[in-house]
Design an enzyme around this catalytic site. Structure first.
Site, mmCIF file in Angstrom:
data_model
loop_
_atom_site.group_PDB
_atom_site.id
_atom_site.type_symbol
_atom_site.label_atom_id
_atom_site.label_comp_id
_atom_site.label_asym_id
_atom_site.label_seq_id
_atom_site.Cartn_x
_atom_site.Cartn_y
_atom_site.Cartn_z
ATOM 1 N NE ARG A 7 -2.831 -0.711 3.386
ATOM 2 C CZ ARG A 7 -3.718 -0.409 4.321
ATOM 3 N NH1 ARG A 7 -5.003 -0.299 4.007
ATOM 4 N NH2 ARG A 7 -3.352 -0.219 5.567
ATOM 5 C CG ASP A 8 3.862 4.394 0.921
ATOM 6 O OD1 ASP A 8 3.525 5.070 -0.068
ATOM 7 O OD2 ASP A 8 4.603 4.826 1.832
#
Length: 207
Positions: free
Chosen positions: A40-41
């Site tokens: 997610r990043d």
């Protein structure tokens, strides 16, 4: 990866090395996804490089501060989209997450695609440098103008990873296979269809 490595055209970055970095990242992400971990990043700055004994470099996925282990609910498909937090770095964020919609592991594939675009064109992910659409996708037509020397299959992979439709984006297991095939093609380039410059800045089709 440091901005100096990606953006400074004086630093040699051969296509084979870029593809090896891409495969390294894909392998790391494949490992995470097999364990139902969403990063997610995923960004270029969250992919570190380490020196290997043979003087080559390897890309390693790092910074798991926003990662999440997603439990598979009974009677549901493992990769079914679900409602989760909107987190990450905006320039690399998948459109469905940006809009606050349900999402699955393919959000990491989109982030990977933007990272590929950075490596291919040697530009920052900022939309002022990397052409984007109003729907938060990749502006393919204008992006291609920045990377005329890119091996076509590598460019097509980046475009697929950045597709607005998550179902079109490949899984990381597929990406590992695709990058391996491209690397093998480039390794045979001296007697094949590509000329690779010593600085790795361009690959041109032989006539």
């Amino acid at each position: 990866m440091s901005p100096d490595l990606l953006l400074n055209q004086e630093n040699a970055l051969p296509w084979t090395e870029r593809l090896n970095f891409a495969r390294d990242i894909a392998r790391g992400m494949e490992y995470l996804h097999e364990r139902n971990i969403y990063h997610r990043d995923l960004t270029s700055r969250n992919c570190l490089l380490r020196e290997l004994p043979n003087n080559s470099r390897q890309a390693v996925v790092a910074d798991f501060g926003l990662a999440r282990v997603v439990q598979v609910e009974p009677n549901t498909q493992p990769d079914s989209p679900r409602k989760m937090s909107v987190v990450g770095s905006a320039y690399w964020m998948a459109p469905e997450m940006m809009r606050g919609e349900v999402y699955n592991k393919k959000v990491d594939v989109f982030s990977f695609g933007i990272t590929l675009c950075e490596m291919i064109a040697r530009v920052h992910a900022d939309p002022d440098d990397l052409p984007r659409t109003n729907s938060f996708g990749l502006d393919v037509e204008h992006f291609r103008q920045k990377c005329e020397d890119c091996p076509p299959a590598f460019l097509q992979l980046a475009e697929r990873c950045c597709d607005l439709d998550p179902s079109v984006r490949p899984w990381f297991s597929d990406i590992v296979s695709i990058t391996t095939a491209i690397i093998q093609e480039l390794d045979s380039a001296p007697n094949g269809k590509y000329d690779i410059t010593s600085r790795g800045s361009s690959i041109r089709r032989r006539q």
